[in-house]
Design a protein around this motif. Structure first.
Motif, PDB file in Angstrom:
ATOM      1  N   THR A   1       0.808  -1.229   0.000  1.00  0.00           N
ATOM      2  CA  THR A   1       0.000   0.000   0.000  1.00  0.00           C
ATOM      3  C   THR A   1       0.839   1.277   0.000  1.00  0.00           C
ATOM      4  N   ARG A   2       2.163   1.145   0.135  1.00  0.00           N
ATOM      5  CA  ARG A   2       3.022   2.329   0.235  1.00  0.00           C
ATOM      6  C   ARG A   2       4.277   2.112  -0.612  1.00  0.00           C
ATOM      7  N   ARG A   3       4.348   2.777  -1.740  1.00  0.00           N
ATOM      8  CA  ARG A   3       5.446   2.563  -2.680  1.00  0.00           C
ATOM      9  C   ARG A   3       6.787   2.969  -2.069  1.00  0.00           C
ATOM     10  N   TYR A   4       7.797   2.121  -2.348  1.00  0.00           N
ATOM     11  CA  TYR A   4       9.178   2.305  -1.905  1.00  0.00           C
ATOM     12  C   TYR A   4       9.354   2.216  -0.391  1.00  0.00           C
ATOM     13  N   TRP A   5       8.347   1.692   0.310  1.00  0.00           N
ATOM     14  CA  TRP A   5       8.484   1.443   1.746  1.00  0.00           C
ATOM     15  C   TRP A   5       8.690  -0.060   1.942  1.00  0.00           C
ATOM     16  N   HIS A   6       9.885  -0.427   2.371  1.00  0.00           N
ATOM     17  CA  HIS A   6      10.273  -1.831   2.498  1.00  0.00           C
ATOM     18  C   HIS A   6      10.489  -2.126   3.978  1.00  0.00           C
ATOM     19  N   ASP A   7       9.540  -2.874   4.559  1.00  0.00           N
ATOM     20  CA  ASP A   7       9.613  -3.077   6.005  1.00  0.00           C
ATOM     21  C   ASP A   7       9.962  -4.510   6.402  1.00  0.00           C
ATOM     22  N   GLU A   8      10.369  -5.329   5.427  1.00  0.00           N
ATOM     23  CA  GLU A   8      10.950  -6.631   5.743  1.00  0.00           C
ATOM     24  C   GLU A   8      11.810  -7.090   4.581  1.00  0.00           C
ATOM     25  N   LEU A   9      12.679  -8.062   4.852  1.00  0.00           N
ATOM     26  CA  LEU A   9      13.544  -8.590   3.817  1.00  0.00           C
ATOM     27  C   LEU A   9      12.715  -9.169   2.682  1.00  0.00           C
ATOM     28  N   GLY A  10      13.090  -8.816   1.476  1.00  0.00           N
ATOM     29  CA  GLY A  10      12.372  -9.337   0.323  1.00  0.00           C
ATOM     30  C   GLY A  10      13.323  -9.714  -0.791  1.00  0.00           C
ATOM     31  N   PHE A  11      12.763 -10.213  -1.885  1.00  0.00           N
ATOM     32  CA  PHE A  11      13.547 -10.680  -3.022  1.00  0.00           C
ATOM     33  C   PHE A  11      12.888 -10.206  -4.307  1.00  0.00           C
ATOM     34  N   ASN A  12      13.641 -10.214  -5.396  1.00  0.00           N
ATOM     35  CA  ASN A  12      13.047  -9.917  -6.692  1.00  0.00           C
ATOM     36  C   ASN A  12      12.716 -11.238  -7.368  1.00  0.00           C
ATOM     37  N   TYR A  13      11.512 -11.741  -7.092  1.00  0.00           N
ATOM     38  CA  TYR A  13      11.068 -13.028  -7.613  1.00  0.00           C
ATOM     39  C   TYR A  13       9.866 -12.856  -8.543  1.00  0.00           C
ATOM     40  N   ARG A  14       9.716 -11.682  -9.146  1.00  0.00           N
ATOM     41  CA  ARG A  14       8.520 -11.396  -9.926  1.00  0.00           C
ATOM     42  C   ARG A  14       8.583 -11.997 -11.323  1.00  0.00           C
ATOM     43  N   MET A  15       7.436 -12.441 -11.806  1.00  0.00           N
ATOM     44  CA  MET A  15       7.291 -12.906 -13.192  1.00  0.00           C
ATOM     45  C   MET A  15       7.055 -11.706 -14.100  1.00  0.00           C
ATOM     46  N   THR A  16       7.552 -11.781 -15.341  1.00  0.00           N
ATOM     47  CA  THR A  16       7.300 -10.705 -16.290  1.00  0.00           C
ATOM     48  C   THR A  16       5.948 -10.898 -16.976  1.00  0.00           C
ATOM     49  N   ASN A  17       5.407  -9.795 -17.457  1.00  0.00           N
ATOM     50  CA  ASN A  17       4.142  -9.827 -18.174  1.00  0.00           C
ATOM     51  C   ASN A  17       4.271 -10.611 -19.482  1.00  0.00           C
ATOM     52  N   ILE A  18       5.461 -10.614 -20.094  1.00  0.00           N
ATOM     53  CA  ILE A  18       5.666 -11.384 -21.321  1.00  0.00           C
ATOM     54  C   ILE A  18       5.562 -12.885 -21.021  1.00  0.00           C
ATOM     55  N   CYS A  19       6.221 -13.313 -19.950  1.00  0.00           N
ATOM     56  CA  CYS A  19       6.121 -14.732 -19.565  1.00  0.00           C
ATOM     57  C   CYS A  19       4.672 -15.099 -19.242  1.00  0.00           C
ATOM     58  N   ALA A  20       3.996 -14.206 -18.523  1.00  0.00           N
ATOM     59  CA  ALA A  20       2.603 -14.478 -18.169  1.00  0.00           C
ATOM     60  C   ALA A  20       1.710 -14.517 -19.400  1.00  0.00           C
ATOM     61  N   ALA A  21       2.049 -13.739 -20.423  1.00  0.00           N
ATOM     62  CA  ALA A  21       1.278 -13.773 -21.673  1.00  0.00           C
ATOM     63  C   ALA A  21       1.360 -15.152 -22.317  1.00  0.00           C
ATOM     64  N   ILE A  22       2.560 -15.719 -22.340  1.00  0.00           N
ATOM     65  CA  ILE A  22       2.722 -17.076 -22.870  1.00  0.00           C
ATOM     66  C   ILE A  22       1.932 -18.062 -22.026  1.00  0.00           C
ATOM     67  N   GLY A  23       2.030 -17.911 -20.703  1.00  0.00           N
ATOM     68  CA  GLY A  23       1.303 -18.801 -19.801  1.00  0.00           C
ATOM     69  C   GLY A  23      -0.205 -18.694 -19.946  1.00  0.00           C
ATOM     70  N   THR A  24      -0.703 -17.502 -20.171  1.00  0.00           N
ATOM     71  CA  THR A  24      -2.139 -17.307 -20.368  1.00  0.00           C
ATOM     72  C   THR A  24      -2.631 -18.088 -21.582  1.00  0.00           C
ATOM     73  N   ALA A  25      -1.860 -18.011 -22.665  1.00  0.00           N
ATOM     74  CA  ALA A  25      -2.224 -18.763 -23.875  1.00  0.00           C
ATOM     75  C   ALA A  25      -2.146 -20.268 -23.621  1.00  0.00           C
ATOM     76  N   GLN A  26      -1.146 -20.694 -22.881  1.00  0.00           N
ATOM     77  CA  GLN A  26      -1.017 -22.115 -22.555  1.00  0.00           C
ATOM     78  C   GLN A  26      -2.222 -22.616 -21.757  1.00  0.00           C
ATOM     79  N   MET A  27      -2.646 -21.827 -20.787  1.00  0.00           N
ATOM     80  CA  MET A  27      -3.751 -22.249 -19.923  1.00  0.00           C
ATOM     81  C   MET A  27      -5.063 -22.344 -20.687  1.00  0.00           C
ATOM     82  N   GLU A  28      -5.177 -21.634 -21.803  1.00  0.00           N
ATOM     83  CA  GLU A  28      -6.384 -21.753 -22.623  1.00  0.00           C
ATOM     84  C   GLU A  28      -6.531 -23.162 -23.207  1.00  0.00           C
TER      85      GLU A  28
END
Length: 366
Positions: free
Chosen positions: A212-239
């Motif tokens: 809810t608050r951009r650039y406020w990091h209050d615990e240890l985290g990681f960059n584990y995000r999926m890209t929208n391009i990868c998700a686009a391929i996955g969306t087509a696969q799930m169809e």
């Protein structure tokens, strides 16, 4: 050469990926992330699915958000892809290796019970190839107040009775690598019914930034995000997941029919399990030289793979403790071509080739 695996990209994969590029939504925000997660929720049946960048980080994120760390133990089969064990080690916890059962090659519930100590924080059943772990493992965990993290990397689409695999665990993880039933190129997901845990998974995968608050990091985290391009391929696969699963089921049935009585052993799948049949895998007859069998199949234009080595055979997890069932499986197992685009004629070609090679004298160990 008939490959072991090749992704089926004959749907809207290119169109959706091009759309992501054309609209400039190429990183970890964009409409395909939501669409892909929604499709996964509909298939898996959990309240929450969090898409991530690959199946290994899905495991690490799940363990981390369950507060598994130094001083804790996590029970895991020694016969598994190494990511299962590495993810535990990356939290600072201790992987406690267990043997598997001869019929399904999966984590042995009796071993699990024997390995529980006051330090056991979690149990990680790993569903491999066509198989599903015994649900008694989850019952053992619940009766001992231990968390369950199910490694479902290979079993998207597998159902146990009326529910999808992984839905009775505290958390389940999935992989969408290029050789999985559904692919995003590289990708993974974490699924849970725990609302609070789901919020933490979303927060921690994005560098621990407040939701809810951009650039406020209050615990240890990681960059584990999926890209929208990868998700686009996955969306087509799930169809097309239903048709892909149907085809893979047909391929597995054909192999079992063609190779029955040949001396090979298939993984046991319980009658109440509807398997996604990710990769058709079998054990060669005792005494057969696996390297020679695989070389013979290569000469006939057929690619195969050995099964995974055991974790306790790796230098960083080396142990002199015997794991006889797992060691036998890892010495005799091979995976056959199993991709959804494989034709009936090609399945027959692979089966005939294996029977031919097994009949040769030079594949037997003296």
């Amino acid at each position: 050469m008939i490959p072991v695996y090749s992704p089926d990209l004959r749907g809207n994969e290119r169109r959706y990926a091009d759309d992501a590029v054309a609209t400039s939504w190429i990183s970890s925000l964009g409409p395909y992330i939501d669409r892909f997660e929604t499709a996964l929720r509909d298939t898996i049946g959990t309240r929450h699915v969090v898409a991530v960048s690959n199946g290994t980080v899905a495991l690490h994120l799940a363990l981390h958000c369950l507060d598994v760390g130094p001083g804790d133990e996590v029970i895991v089969p020694t016969f598994t892809y190494i990511a299962s064990v590495n993810a535990i080690k990356q939290t600072g916890a201790t992987p406690v290796l267990a043997d598997v059962r001869p019929q399904d090659w999966l984590l042995d519930p009796d071993q699990v019970e024997a390995l529980i100590t006051p330090r056991t924080k979690a149990i990680m059943p790993v569903h491999l190839y066509s198989g599903v772990c015994d649900s008694r493992i989850n019952e053992i965990a619940r009766s001992n107040g231990i968390k369950i993290v199910e490694d479902c990397a290979e079993v998207l689409g597998t159902r146990i009775g009326d529910h999808h695999v992984g839905t009775t665990a505290d958390v389940a993880t999935f992989s969408f690598f290029g050789n999985k039933t559904i692919t995003t190129g590289e990708g993974g997901a974490v699924a849970t019914n725990d609302d609070a845990l789901a919020l933490r998974l979303r927060k921690v995968k994005g560098q621990g930034q407040s939701l809810t608050r951009r650039y406020w990091h209050d615990e240890l985290g990681f960059n584990y995000r999926m890209t929208n391009i990868c998700a686009a391929i996955g969306t087509a696969q799930m169809e097309r997941i239903d048709s892909i699963l149907d085809r893979k089921s047909r391929i597995a049935s054909m192999y079992r029919d063609a190779l029955g009585g040949s001396g090979v052993e298939f993984q046991s799948v319980a009658p109440y399990v509807k398997s996604s049949e990710w990769l058709v895998t079998l054990l060669l007859p005792k005494g057969a030289d696996r390297d020679q069998v695989m070389a013979g199949l290569t000469d006939l234009g057929i690619d195969t793979r050995p099964v995974f080595f055991c974790a306790h055979q790796m230098p960083m997890y080396r142990s002199d403790k015997p794991y006889p069932v797992a060691e036998d499986i890892t010495a005799r197992g091979i995976s056959l071509p199993s991709y959804p685009g494989l034709s009936d004629d090609q399945v027959a070609q692979v089966s005939d080739a294996l029977l031919k090679v097994l009949a040769q004298r030079d594949v037997a160990v003296a």
